[in-house]
Scaffold this motif. Sequence first.
Motif, short mmCIF file in Angstrom:
data_model
loop_
_atom_site.label_atom_id
_atom_site.label_comp_id
_atom_site.label_asym_id
_atom_site.label_seq_id
_atom_site.Cartn_x
_atom_site.Cartn_y
_atom_site.Cartn_z
N LYS A 1 33.51 9.46 -2.02
CA LYS A 1 32.10 9.29 -1.69
C LYS A 1 31.42 10.65 -1.72
O LYS A 1 31.93 11.62 -1.15
CB LYS A 1 31.93 8.71 -0.29
N ASN B 1 29.65 4.80 -11.51
CA ASN B 1 29.71 3.35 -11.66
C ASN B 1 31.14 2.83 -11.50
O ASN B 1 31.46 1.76 -11.95
CB ASN B 1 29.21 2.94 -13.05
N THR B 2 31.98 3.60 -10.88
CA THR B 2 33.38 3.21 -10.76
C THR B 2 33.77 3.03 -9.30
O THR B 2 33.05 3.43 -8.40
CB THR B 2 34.29 4.30 -11.37
N ASN B 3 34.94 2.46 -9.10
CA ASN B 3 35.47 2.34 -7.74
C ASN B 3 35.95 3.68 -7.21
O ASN B 3 36.16 3.85 -6.02
CB ASN B 3 36.61 1.32 -7.70
N ASP B 4 36.17 4.64 -8.12
CA ASP B 4 36.69 5.95 -7.73
C ASP B 4 35.63 6.86 -7.11
O ASP B 4 35.94 7.69 -6.28
CB ASP B 4 37.29 6.67 -8.94
N SER C 1 31.49 7.13 -5.61
CA SER C 1 30.22 6.51 -5.25
C SER C 1 29.28 7.60 -4.74
O SER C 1 29.72 8.62 -4.23
CB SER C 1 30.41 5.42 -4.19
#
Length: 76
Positions: A2, A26-29, A31
């Motif tokens: 984050k 745009n990824t889960n890795d 934000s």
Amino acid sequence: MKILLLGGTADARVFTKRAYEKGLFNTNDHSLIYSVAGLVRQPDVPCEVISGGFTQFGGLKAYIRSEGIGAVLDMT
């Protein structure tokens, strides 16, 4: 990870929009959370926005800890 972006400038908004266009957040890795000091201002950015500072969360330090922020970008 984050990332907290302290924004409120035209450069910060442009950076945020371009970073999303390039798929950096745009990824889960990764934000991005965009912070703007004013309560009235709601920037047009494609991510979560915190408006009005961090007092509502117990201060900036408390927010960073509670949200697990891994990096802070100061673009004020």
